[in-house]
Design a protein around this motif. Sequence first.
Motif, mmCIF file in Angstrom:
data_model
loop_
_atom_site.group_PDB
_atom_site.id
_atom_site.type_symbol
_atom_site.label_atom_id
_atom_site.label_comp_id
_atom_site.label_asym_id
_atom_site.label_seq_id
_atom_site.Cartn_x
_atom_site.Cartn_y
_atom_site.Cartn_z
ATOM 1 N N UNK A 86 0.952 -1.214 0.142
ATOM 2 C CA UNK A 86 -0.124 -0.014 -0.110
ATOM 3 C C UNK A 86 0.836 1.189 0.073
ATOM 4 N N UNK A 87 1.653 1.340 -0.963
ATOM 5 C CA UNK A 87 2.673 2.547 -1.048
ATOM 6 C C UNK A 87 2.136 3.945 -1.183
ATOM 7 N N UNK A 88 1.226 4.345 -0.904
ATOM 8 C CA UNK A 88 0.640 5.690 -1.187
ATOM 9 C C UNK A 88 0.564 6.370 0.144
ATOM 10 N N UNK A 89 1.311 5.973 1.118
ATOM 11 C CA UNK A 89 1.117 6.726 2.378
ATOM 12 C C UNK A 89 2.221 7.553 2.335
ATOM 13 N N UNK A 90 1.884 8.424 3.502
ATOM 14 C CA UNK A 90 2.978 9.515 3.713
ATOM 15 C C UNK A 90 2.977 9.794 5.115
ATOM 16 N N UNK A 91 4.107 10.570 5.606
ATOM 17 C CA UNK A 91 4.077 10.737 7.087
ATOM 18 C C UNK A 91 4.680 12.321 7.070
ATOM 19 N N UNK A 92 4.422 12.886 8.228
ATOM 20 C CA UNK A 92 4.811 14.198 8.598
ATOM 21 C C UNK A 92 6.318 14.132 9.069
ATOM 22 N N UNK A 93 7.119 14.958 8.235
ATOM 23 C CA UNK A 93 8.672 14.701 8.710
ATOM 24 C C UNK A 93 8.853 15.555 9.919
ATOM 25 N N UNK A 133 10.500 6.044 10.337
ATOM 26 C CA UNK A 133 9.436 6.119 9.239
ATOM 27 C C UNK A 133 8.413 4.896 9.124
ATOM 28 N N UNK A 134 8.986 3.756 9.274
ATOM 29 C CA UNK A 134 8.436 2.763 9.044
ATOM 30 C C UNK A 134 6.980 2.751 10.179
ATOM 31 N N UNK A 135 7.458 3.066 11.307
ATOM 32 C CA UNK A 135 6.213 3.209 12.394
ATOM 33 C C UNK A 135 5.309 4.359 11.990
ATOM 34 N N UNK A 138 3.187 3.131 8.970
ATOM 35 C CA UNK A 138 2.322 2.108 9.537
ATOM 36 C C UNK A 138 1.084 2.722 10.164
ATOM 37 N N UNK A 139 1.352 3.806 10.960
ATOM 38 C CA UNK A 139 0.266 4.498 11.726
ATOM 39 C C UNK A 139 -0.574 5.078 10.769
ATOM 40 N N UNK A 140 -0.226 5.573 9.774
ATOM 41 C CA UNK A 140 -1.014 6.205 8.664
ATOM 42 C C UNK A 140 -1.850 5.221 7.930
ATOM 43 N N UNK A 141 -1.369 3.852 7.928
ATOM 44 C CA UNK A 141 -1.950 2.854 7.320
ATOM 45 C C UNK A 141 -3.146 2.236 8.244
ATOM 46 N N UNK A 142 -3.016 2.257 9.589
ATOM 47 C CA UNK A 142 -3.950 1.638 10.378
ATOM 48 C C UNK A 142 -5.087 2.870 10.447
ATOM 49 N N UNK A 143 -4.773 4.282 10.729
ATOM 50 C CA UNK A 143 -5.812 5.221 10.944
ATOM 51 C C UNK A 143 -6.382 5.788 9.958
#
Length: 143
Positions: A86-93, A133-135, A138-143
Amino acid sequence: MKINKIIYLVLILLIFIEKTDAEINDALFMTIGNKAVPSSDIVDEIKMILILNNESYSEDKRERLQELSVQSIIKRRIKEIEIERNNFFEFNKKDLNEELVRLANNINVDVDTLKNIFTSNELDFSILENQIKTDLLWNSLIF
């Protein structure tokens, strides 16, 4: 002429014999899905656990540290596999930086000192950054 060939052959053999004495420094420890986990990852994980908990290594902790590192790597590799699917997730730097500051503060140092501690322990700081970054992904994947 024959002596030259013999000398030449002996030199070539010496070169090949010397190369065969090379030793393998890393080995496959396990695989998780399609992800290989070399033994060096286990060692690096143990070093990180010790650094982030402000502890030193002792032989009586060895087995427990190895168990913790294997469990941590398994969880992270599973997360990485799912994130890749599911490679469309992002995270806040900013979240990455805040987590680095939090981890550094837990052992009463700043982020630059934490980087130096990693370097002095022959550990690449980007490993920790990638774990965070992985965590975050992952958090953006779950929520």
